[in-house]
Design an enzyme around this catalytic site. Structure first.
Site, PDB file in Angstrom:
ATOM      1  N   LYS A 129      -8.405 -37.554  -2.444  1.00  0.00           N
ATOM      2  CA  LYS A 129      -8.110 -36.861  -3.696  1.00  0.00           C
ATOM      3  C   LYS A 129      -7.784 -35.402  -3.377  1.00  0.00           C
ATOM      4  O   LYS A 129      -8.461 -34.767  -2.569  1.00  0.00           O
ATOM      5  CB  LYS A 129      -9.305 -36.956  -4.640  1.00  0.00           C
ATOM      6  N   HIS A 149     -17.949 -35.686 -11.007  1.00  0.00           N
ATOM      7  CA  HIS A 149     -18.006 -34.237 -11.201  1.00  0.00           C
ATOM      8  C   HIS A 149     -19.394 -33.620 -11.296  1.00  0.00           C
ATOM      9  O   HIS A 149     -19.500 -32.441 -11.613  1.00  0.00           O
ATOM     10  CB  HIS A 149     -17.211 -33.857 -12.461  1.00  0.00           C
ATOM     11  N   HIS A 169     -14.116 -36.165 -19.206  1.00  0.00           N
ATOM     12  CA  HIS A 169     -12.999 -35.645 -18.408  1.00  0.00           C
ATOM     13  C   HIS A 169     -13.285 -34.203 -18.013  1.00  0.00           C
ATOM     14  O   HIS A 169     -13.734 -33.413 -18.830  1.00  0.00           O
ATOM     15  CB  HIS A 169     -11.699 -35.722 -19.219  1.00  0.00           C
TER      16      HIS A 169
END
Length: 144
Positions: free
Chosen positions: A63, A36, A136
């Site tokens: 993805k 990310h 996350h």
């Protein structure tokens, strides 16, 4: 001799208990950054998404959606501390906006070569933290 090994053994045993969570957190943080984070992307178009998704190993299978946060990694990490506020559960919302690029799979075959559509945005980010470490990314979109 046995007396001097006692304290050393205790220190060694305690290090086995303390070190693994730290290593695990750091490993999860590195994984978060791989998936990310891209500090200064050369471009934020469809070609960028197709290239970086492949480079980062996010295309086997393709993805569906992945967002890259641009800027300084320390600013992202600070969301887990003084630059973020509790959002929900262990999720924290950034107090400031970040430049992001969201790569969305165009559909069709989920096997490479993957084709992505890029969308650029400036928005608050929502991340999950373990201690002071981002681990996350939540795809929740909160506009400025």
């Amino acid at each position: 001799m046995a007396m001097s090994l006692g304290p050393l053994s205790l220190v060694f045993m305690l290090s086995l208990i303390v070190i693994p969570p730290t290593l695990a957190e750091n490993e999860r943080y590195r994984h978060f950054l791989t998936q990310h984070f891209d500090a200064n992307p050369p471009g934020r178009n469809d070609r960028y998404c197709e290239t970086i998704m492949s480079q980062r190993g996010l295309t086997s299978p393709c993805k569906a959606v992945n967002t890259f946060i641009h800027g300084n990694s320390n600013n992202i990490k600070a969301v887990c501390g003084n630059n973020g506020s509790l959002y929900e559960g262990n999720l924290r919302k950034s107090d400031s906006t970040f430049q992001v690029t969201t790569c969305t799979h165009r559909g069709g075959n989920t096997r490479p070569p993957c084709r992505y559509r890029a969308s650029r945005d400036s928005r608050y980010i929502v991340i999950g933290c373990e201690g002071d470490w981002p681990v996350h990314f939540d795809e929740t979109i909160i506009r400025a």
